[in-house]
Design a protein around this motif. Structure first.
Motif, mmCIF file in Angstrom:
data_model
loop_
_atom_site.group_PDB
_atom_site.id
_atom_site.type_symbol
_atom_site.label_atom_id
_atom_site.label_comp_id
_atom_site.label_asym_id
_atom_site.label_seq_id
_atom_site.Cartn_x
_atom_site.Cartn_y
_atom_site.Cartn_z
ATOM 1 N N LEU A 7 36.863 -58.568 -67.632
ATOM 2 C CA LEU A 7 36.704 -57.485 -68.590
ATOM 3 C C LEU A 7 37.373 -56.075 -67.594
ATOM 4 O O LEU A 7 37.201 -54.922 -67.709
ATOM 5 C CB LEU A 7 35.430 -56.974 -68.760
ATOM 6 N N ALA A 8 37.411 -56.386 -66.204
ATOM 7 C CA ALA A 8 37.988 -55.522 -65.204
ATOM 8 C C ALA A 8 39.086 -54.918 -65.563
ATOM 9 O O ALA A 8 40.086 -55.405 -66.224
ATOM 10 C CB ALA A 8 37.956 -56.151 -63.883
ATOM 11 N N PRO A 9 39.177 -53.296 -65.360
ATOM 12 C CA PRO A 9 40.419 -52.455 -65.844
ATOM 13 C C PRO A 9 41.624 -53.130 -65.240
ATOM 14 O O PRO A 9 41.656 -53.546 -63.906
ATOM 15 C CB PRO A 9 40.022 -51.161 -65.499
ATOM 16 N N ILE A 10 42.792 -53.051 -65.980
ATOM 17 C CA ILE A 10 43.977 -53.431 -65.519
ATOM 18 C C ILE A 10 44.786 -52.169 -65.414
ATOM 19 O O ILE A 10 45.277 -51.449 -66.552
ATOM 20 C CB ILE A 10 44.582 -54.548 -66.221
ATOM 21 N N PRO A 11 45.097 -51.432 -64.326
ATOM 22 C CA PRO A 11 45.990 -50.287 -64.300
ATOM 23 C C PRO A 11 47.151 -50.570 -64.392
ATOM 24 O O PRO A 11 47.675 -51.799 -64.496
ATOM 25 C CB PRO A 11 45.660 -49.933 -62.797
ATOM 26 N N LEU A 12 48.149 -49.537 -64.983
ATOM 27 C CA LEU A 12 49.627 -49.649 -65.153
ATOM 28 C C LEU A 12 50.138 -49.765 -63.598
ATOM 29 O O LEU A 12 51.037 -50.752 -63.687
ATOM 30 C CB LEU A 12 49.943 -48.389 -65.575
ATOM 31 N N VAL A 13 49.630 -49.309 -62.460
ATOM 32 C CA VAL A 13 50.168 -49.427 -61.106
ATOM 33 C C VAL A 13 48.942 -49.606 -60.072
ATOM 34 O O VAL A 13 48.047 -48.812 -60.421
ATOM 35 C CB VAL A 13 51.039 -48.252 -60.766
ATOM 36 N N ASP A 14 48.900 -50.445 -59.347
ATOM 37 C CA ASP A 14 47.839 -50.587 -58.334
ATOM 38 C C ASP A 14 48.307 -50.228 -56.967
ATOM 39 O O ASP A 14 49.114 -50.937 -56.232
ATOM 40 C CB ASP A 14 47.200 -52.089 -58.173
ATOM 41 N N LEU A 15 48.139 -49.007 -56.528
ATOM 42 C CA LEU A 15 48.664 -48.398 -55.267
ATOM 43 C C LEU A 15 47.655 -48.787 -53.933
ATOM 44 O O LEU A 15 48.027 -48.922 -53.106
ATOM 45 C CB LEU A 15 48.998 -47.184 -54.948
ATOM 46 N N LYS A 16 46.403 -49.251 -54.520
ATOM 47 C CA LYS A 16 45.280 -49.175 -53.402
ATOM 48 C C LYS A 16 45.510 -50.361 -52.811
ATOM 49 O O LYS A 16 45.166 -50.612 -51.586
ATOM 50 C CB LYS A 16 44.050 -48.996 -53.924
ATOM 51 N N THR A 17 45.588 -51.618 -53.316
ATOM 52 C CA THR A 17 45.545 -52.905 -52.625
ATOM 53 C C THR A 17 46.438 -52.929 -51.630
ATOM 54 O O THR A 17 46.355 -53.337 -50.557
ATOM 55 C CB THR A 17 45.874 -54.159 -53.871
#
Ligand SMILES: Cc1ncc(COP(=O)(O)O)c(C=O)c1O
Length: 382
Positions: A7-17
Motif C-alpha cells: 500500500l506504500a505510495p508509489i511516486p512518479l519519480v523517486d529522487l531520494k533513494t
C-alpha cells in the motif's frame, strides 16, 4: 508507522533513494570546493565537461546554468535572431520555445507523430520558408527523433540543427548518441532528469571548436579573455557545486538507463493485454525512458483512480505550446496542431525511475488494467 509494502505510495519519480546512495561522495567533492572556495568555473566544471562530452560522443561540452539557457546560448552562438524562424515540436516543454523567443527569433510549431511523439518530418518540410534558419528536434520522453531524416532535410535546405536532448541523456539513434547529430546538442540537469543535479544545471555539446569557444564566452559575460567582452554575453555558467553532483552521478548513468529500460520492459509485459496505448519504441533507437507515457481516452479518470491507490502520475504536457500565451501568435503547421491537441488530452506518464521494483510495476499495471476493464464493462452495459 510503516505502511504495508503493497500500500506504500508509489511516486512518479523517486529522487531520494539515488541521492542518499551518493550523498557521502557528493559531500566529499563539495567539501574540496568549499575548502578552496572555487565556486565559479572551478576545476570540477571542466572535469565534468570532459566526461560528459565523451559520454555524448562529442568533442566539446560547455556547462550551462540550465537547459533553457543551453538552448538560448546555442541559438545565440549560431547567430539566430530577429527575422529568423526556428522550427520545433508543438508538444515540447515550454522552455524549447521560450529559448527561441529569448533569441528574438520566431518559433514555428510543427505537429508530431502519434507513434513516437516526435516531430513529423514531412511536416517539417512543409513548414520551411526562406526565413527558416534552424530546426530544434526534441527527443521527447527519451525517445530519439528521426535524426537521419532530419539531418538530411537540414542539409538540403541549409538549416542548422540544435537538438533538445533535455530528456534524452544517452539515447541513441542508429547507435549514435543524441546531442551529437546537430550543430549543437542541449541538455538539462534539472533534478528529475535522467542525469540530474541538486538544483539547476545544463550543458551544450558540439564537435565544432569555434562554436564551443563561442558558447564558453556567451555563458560568461561574452568574455573570451578576462575583462575582454567581445560578445553580448550572459551569465549562465554551470555551478561548480552542481558539477560535483554530476561527476558523482555520471558514473551511474549507464546502469540507471539499463534499469529504466528494464522497468519499461516490465510495463510492456504487464500491460500487453490492457486497453491502453503503450509507447512505441523506434527500431533504430535506444529509448532511455525519461518518462513512460501511455495513452487513453479516459485519462483524467485514470489519474484520479490511481491517485486513490496512492500511485502518482503526470501529464507531459497538458497543453500544446500554441495554447500558451507567449506562443499564441506562433505559426503552426498544420494549423492548430491536431495530433498535439489530441495527445495532450490522452497522455499519462506512469511512475518511472531506475530504482522501481517489479512488484511496484506490477501494482501500477494491475491498477491501470483494472481501471481499463471497469471502463470497458461500464461501456458495454450502456
Ligand atoms: C524538453 C525540454 N527542453 C528544455 C528543458 C529546459 O531545461 P531546464 O529546466 O534545465 O531549463 C526541459 C526541462 O525542464 C525539457 O524537458
Amino acid at each position: 508507522m510503516n505502511m504495508p509494502h503493497d500500500l506504500a505510495p508509489i511516486p512518479l519519480v523517486d529522487l531520494k533513494t539515488q541521492s542518499r546512495a551518493l550523498k557521502a561522495e557528493v559531500l566529499e567533492r563539495m567539501g574540496a570546493v568549499i575548502d578552496e572556495a572555487r565556486y565559479i568555473l572551478g576545476q570540477e566544471v571542466q572535469q565534468f565537461e570532459d566526461a560528459f562530452a565523451a559520454y555524448c560522443q562529442t568533442a566539446h561540452c560547455v556547462g550551462m546554468a540550465n537547459g533553457t539557457e543551453a538552448l538560448h546560448m546555442a541559438l545565440r552562438a549560431l547567430e539566430i535572431g530577429p527575422g529568423d524562424e526556428v522550427i520545433t515540436a508543438g508538444n515540447s516543454f515550454a522552455a524549447t520555445a521560450l529559448a527561441v523567443e529569448y533569441a528574438g527569433a520566431d518559433c514555428v510549431l510543427v505537429d508530431v507523430s502519434p507513434q513516437d511523439f516526435n516531430l513529423d518530418v514531412t511536416l517539417i518540410e512543409r513548414a520551411i520558408t526562406p526565413r527558416t534558419k534552424a530546426i530544434i528536434p526534441v527527443h521527447l520522453y527519451g525517445q530519439p527523433a528521426d535524426m537521419t531524416a532530419i539531418c538530411q532535410l537540414a542539409r538540403q535546405h541549409g538549416l542548422k540543427i540544435i537538438e533538445d536532448a533535455a530528456q534524452a541523456h544517452g539515447a541513441e539513434h542508429g547507435g549514435r548518441r543524441c546531442g551529437s547529430f546537430g550543430d549543437i546538442g542541449c541538455f538539462s540537469f534539472y533534478p528529475g532528469k535522467n542525469l540530474g543535479a541538486f538544483g539547476d544545471g545544463g550543458a551544450a555539446v558540439t564537435d565544432d571548436p569555434a562554436l564551443a569557444e563561442k558558447l564558453r564566452a556567451l555563458r560568461n559575460y561574452g568574455q573570451k579573455q578576462k575583462n575582454r567582452h567581445d560578445l553580448l554575453g550572459f551569465n549562465c555558467r554551470l555551478d561548480t557545486l552542481q558539477a560535483c553532483v554530476l561527476l558523482a552521478k555520471l558514473r551511474h548513468l549507464e546502469d540507471w538507463t539499463q534499469r529504466r529500460r528494464k522497468v519499461a520492459r516490465w510495463y510492456r509485459e504487464e500491460l500487453a493485454d490492457c486497453d491502453v496505448v503503450l509507447p512505441a519504441e523506434r527500431e533504430d533507437a535506444r529509448h532511455v525512458y525519461h518518462l513512460f507515457v501511455i495513452r487513453t481516452a479516459r485519462r483524467d479518470a485514470l489519474i484520479a483512480n490511481l491517485a486513490e491507490q496512492q500511485i502518482a502520475c503526470g501529464i507531459h504536457y497538458p497543453h500544446p505550446l500554441n495554447r500558451a500565451q507567449p506562443f499564441r501568435q506562433a505559426r503552426t503547421v498544420p494549423p492548430d496542431l491536431p495530433e498535439c491537441s489530441r495527445l495532450a488530452g490522452e497522455i499519462v506518464s506512469l511512475p518511472m525511475y531506475p530504482e522501481m521494483t517489479r512488484p511496484q510495476v506490477a501494482r501500477v499495471a494491475a491498477a491501470v488494467a483494472a481501471f481499463a476493464t471497469s471502463q470497458e464493462s461500464a461501456h458495454e452495459s450502456v
